[in-house]
Design a protein around this motif. Structure first.
Motif, PDB file in Angstrom:
ATOM      1  N   ARG A   6      57.655  21.255 -15.443  1.00  0.00           N
ATOM      2  CA  ARG A   6      58.702  21.488 -14.452  1.00  0.00           C
ATOM      3  C   ARG A   6      59.184  22.934 -14.487  1.00  0.00           C
ATOM      4  N   ALA A   7      59.271  23.508 -15.681  1.00  0.00           N
ATOM      5  CA  ALA A   7      59.658  24.915 -15.787  1.00  0.00           C
ATOM      6  C   ALA A   7      58.663  25.798 -15.053  1.00  0.00           C
ATOM      7  N   ARG A   8      57.382  25.450 -15.162  1.00  0.00           N
ATOM      8  CA  ARG A   8      56.356  26.216 -14.446  1.00  0.00           C
ATOM      9  C   ARG A   8      56.491  26.027 -12.944  1.00  0.00           C
ATOM     10  N   LYS A   9      56.747  24.782 -12.509  1.00  0.00           N
ATOM     11  CA  LYS A   9      56.850  24.491 -11.081  1.00  0.00           C
ATOM     12  C   LYS A   9      58.007  25.243 -10.443  1.00  0.00           C
ATOM     13  N   ILE A  10      59.132  25.300 -11.125  1.00  0.00           N
ATOM     14  CA  ILE A  10      60.306  25.972 -10.571  1.00  0.00           C
ATOM     15  C   ILE A  10      60.112  27.486 -10.528  1.00  0.00           C
ATOM     16  N   GLY A  11      59.314  28.021 -11.460  1.00  0.00           N
ATOM     17  CA  GLY A  11      59.017  29.445 -11.427  1.00  0.00           C
ATOM     18  C   GLY A  11      59.403  30.211 -12.673  1.00  0.00           C
ATOM     19  N   TYR A  12      59.925  29.513 -13.691  1.00  0.00           N
ATOM     20  CA  TYR A  12      60.378  30.209 -14.896  1.00  0.00           C
ATOM     21  C   TYR A  12      59.218  30.861 -15.652  1.00  0.00           C
ATOM     22  N   ILE A  13      58.095  30.177 -15.762  1.00  0.00           N
ATOM     23  CA  ILE A  13      56.975  30.717 -16.520  1.00  0.00           C
ATOM     24  C   ILE A  13      56.380  31.927 -15.799  1.00  0.00           C
ATOM     25  N   ASP A  15      57.925  33.889 -13.730  1.00  0.00           N
ATOM     26  CA  ASP A  15      58.882  34.991 -13.824  1.00  0.00           C
ATOM     27  C   ASP A  15      58.792  35.677 -15.179  1.00  0.00           C
ATOM     28  N   GLN A  16      58.639  34.896 -16.236  1.00  0.00           N
ATOM     29  CA  GLN A  16      58.517  35.454 -17.570  1.00  0.00           C
ATOM     30  C   GLN A  16      57.264  36.331 -17.677  1.00  0.00           C
ATOM     31  N   GLN A  17      56.162  35.853 -17.107  1.00  0.00           N
ATOM     32  CA  GLN A  17      54.936  36.652 -17.130  1.00  0.00           C
ATOM     33  C   GLN A  17      55.093  37.897 -16.268  1.00  0.00           C
ATOM     34  N   GLY A  18      55.814  37.752 -15.149  1.00  0.00           N
ATOM     35  CA  GLY A  18      56.036  38.898 -14.282  1.00  0.00           C
ATOM     36  C   GLY A  18      56.815  40.003 -14.967  1.00  0.00           C
ATOM     37  N   ILE A  19      57.745  39.633 -15.849  1.00  0.00           N
ATOM     38  CA  ILE A  19      58.534  40.625 -16.574  1.00  0.00           C
ATOM     39  C   ILE A  19      57.647  41.470 -17.475  1.00  0.00           C
ATOM     40  N   ILE A  20      56.773  40.823 -18.241  1.00  0.00           N
ATOM     41  CA  ILE A  20      55.920  41.601 -19.150  1.00  0.00           C
ATOM     42  C   ILE A  20      54.917  42.429 -18.367  1.00  0.00           C
ATOM     43  N   ASN A  21      54.426  41.912 -17.240  1.00  0.00           N
ATOM     44  CA  ASN A  21      53.503  42.690 -16.419  1.00  0.00           C
ATOM     45  C   ASN A  21      54.181  43.940 -15.860  1.00  0.00           C
ATOM     46  N   ARG A  22      55.426  43.773 -15.393  1.00  0.00           N
ATOM     47  CA  ARG A  22      56.137  44.933 -14.847  1.00  0.00           C
ATOM     48  C   ARG A  22      56.457  45.942 -15.944  1.00  0.00           C
ATOM     49  N   TYR A  23      56.820  45.435 -17.121  1.00  0.00           N
ATOM     50  CA  TYR A  23      57.089  46.342 -18.234  1.00  0.00           C
ATOM     51  C   TYR A  23      55.862  47.191 -18.564  1.00  0.00           C
ATOM     52  N   LEU A  24      54.707  46.567 -18.591  1.00  0.00           N
ATOM     53  CA  LEU A  24      53.483  47.314 -18.906  1.00  0.00           C
ATOM     54  C   LEU A  24      53.178  48.368 -17.846  1.00  0.00           C
ATOM     55  N   ARG A  25      53.540  48.067 -16.590  1.00  0.00           N
ATOM     56  CA  ARG A  25      53.343  49.051 -15.524  1.00  0.00           C
ATOM     57  C   ARG A  25      54.386  50.162 -15.577  1.00  0.00           C
ATOM     58  N   GLU A  26      55.618  49.794 -15.958  1.00  0.00           N
ATOM     59  CA  GLU A  26      56.753  50.709 -15.843  1.00  0.00           C
ATOM     60  C   GLU A  26      57.292  51.139 -17.198  1.00  0.00           C
ATOM     61  N   GLN A  27      56.472  51.121 -18.216  1.00  0.00           N
ATOM     62  CA  GLN A  27      56.956  51.283 -19.586  1.00  0.00           C
ATOM     63  C   GLN A  27      57.846  52.516 -19.763  1.00  0.00           C
ATOM     64  N   GLY A  28      57.415  53.644 -19.223  1.00  0.00           N
ATOM     65  CA  GLY A  28      58.207  54.863 -19.383  1.00  0.00           C
ATOM     66  C   GLY A  28      59.582  54.739 -18.781  1.00  0.00           C
ATOM     67  N   LEU A 145      71.810  37.559 -16.856  1.00  0.00           N
ATOM     68  CA  LEU A 145      72.765  36.967 -15.923  1.00  0.00           C
ATOM     69  C   LEU A 145      72.205  36.833 -14.502  1.00  0.00           C
ATOM     70  N   THR A 146      71.611  37.889 -13.962  1.00  0.00           N
ATOM     71  CA  THR A 146      71.128  37.842 -12.585  1.00  0.00           C
ATOM     72  C   THR A 146      69.796  37.121 -12.452  1.00  0.00           C
ATOM     73  N   GLN A 147      69.161  36.791 -13.580  1.00  0.00           N
ATOM     74  CA  GLN A 147      67.945  35.982 -13.540  1.00  0.00           C
ATOM     75  C   GLN A 147      68.279  34.498 -13.490  1.00  0.00           C
ATOM     76  N   LEU A 148      69.397  34.110 -14.096  1.00  0.00           N
ATOM     77  CA  LEU A 148      69.752  32.698 -14.168  1.00  0.00           C
ATOM     78  C   LEU A 148      69.905  32.071 -12.792  1.00  0.00           C
ATOM     79  N   ASP A 149      70.441  32.827 -11.836  1.00  0.00           N
ATOM     80  CA  ASP A 149      70.681  32.274 -10.508  1.00  0.00           C
ATOM     81  C   ASP A 149      69.534  32.529  -9.545  1.00  0.00           C
ATOM     82  N   MET A 150      68.783  33.598  -9.756  1.00  0.00           N
ATOM     83  CA  MET A 150      67.769  34.007  -8.786  1.00  0.00           C
ATOM     84  C   MET A 150      66.633  32.989  -8.680  1.00  0.00           C
ATOM     85  N   ILE A 151      66.107  32.532  -9.814  1.00  0.00           N
ATOM     86  CA  ILE A 151      64.953  31.633  -9.789  1.00  0.00           C
ATOM     87  C   ILE A 151      65.307  30.291  -9.139  1.00  0.00           C
TER      88      ILE A 151
END
Length: 250
Positions: A6-13, A15-28, A145-151
């Motif tokens: 269910r966590a995957r269906k709603i989008g939490y998983i 989103d979590q993967q998206g965070i690490i992907n963006r970090y790797l792109r935007e590390q600096g 805080l702003t992630q809790l409501d967005m997903i």
């Protein structure tokens, strides 16, 4: 607690993967923000001198100085709806760290399933108070805080007839419930509060990310997070976040 499915269906998983992907792109661009967050957490832990530190939404530990925090207290709780395998391995090497899987909204993810099944709008969903049964000590909410409501809001927007105002009020209630929870104990809050959209060195848009008032307290700081420079968040745009911090005393 909700199932991983269910966590995957709603989008939490995702989103979590998206965070690490963006970090790797935007590390600096992220490094300065992450370092300021870590420094604030350590400063708050040193000031509060707690026996226990609870880090909500610990995720990939990008903004969490885990070893240093663990050295400053007797026990550390890492709380998230899902703990990546890398984090599980890292936490397993530190004897006074526990991993807790929990829905930090207090059950909004579970309520979403029923709301969609009953064809309810966002206005009909009552936001529960998060009331965990573990010992909390000093509670840290960093870049959460702003992630809790967005997903949940995005999930509802795609699957219900909720109006824009109903979704805005839904997001506001989730943010307010989280801040109310933080006020119940000594806590540290780090959150993005506003986004700026830039194109060709000109600010073209400014949007509030909070639907409620940021609380006042001790150790207030603010800085700019260079969130997206490659135009992947908004097409051909650079996105900056204004970040604020506060320490709330019980």
């Amino acid at each position: 607690m909700i199932s991983r499915r269910r966590a995957r269906k709603i989008g939490y998983i995702a989103d979590q993967q998206g965070i690490i992907n963006r970090y790797l792109r935007e590390q600096g661009g992220w490094d300065s923000h992450l370092m300021k967050t870590r420094d604030f957490i350590v400063e708050g832990v040193r000031a509060a001198k707690p026996d226990i530190v609870t880090l909500l939404g610990s995720g990939w530990l990008l903004d969490v100085p885990l070893e240093e925090v663990a050295s400053l207290c007797e026990h550390v709780n890492l709380v998230d709806i899902n703990h990546p395998a890398q984090v599980r391995r890292k936490a397993g090497l530190i004897k006074n760290v526990s991993l807790i899987e929990d829905d930090i909204t207090g059950g909004v993810a579970r309520l979403l399933h029923g709301a969609i099944r009953k064809n309810l709008s966002a206005a009909a969903i009552q936001i529960p108070q998060y009331n965990p049964d573990y010992e909390r000590g000093l509670v840290v909410s960093a870049n959460l805080l702003t992630q809790l409501d967005m997903i949940p809001a995005d999930y509802l927007a795609a699957r219900s007839d909720s109006s824009r105002e109903e979704l805005r009020q839904f997001r506001k209630r989730i943010q307010e419930a989280h801040i109310d929870f933080l006020r119940e104990q000594t806590s540290l809050l780090v959150s993005d509060v506003q986004e700026e959209v830039w194109r060709e060195d000109e600010k073209v848009e400014e949007n509030d990310l909070l639907f409620t008032q940021f609380p006042a307290g001790e150790m207030e700081r603010q800085w700019i997070w260079d969130f997206d420079t490659g135009g992947s968040y908004y097409r051909r745009s650079r996105v900056l976040f204004k970040v604020r911090t506060v320490m709330l005393m019980k």
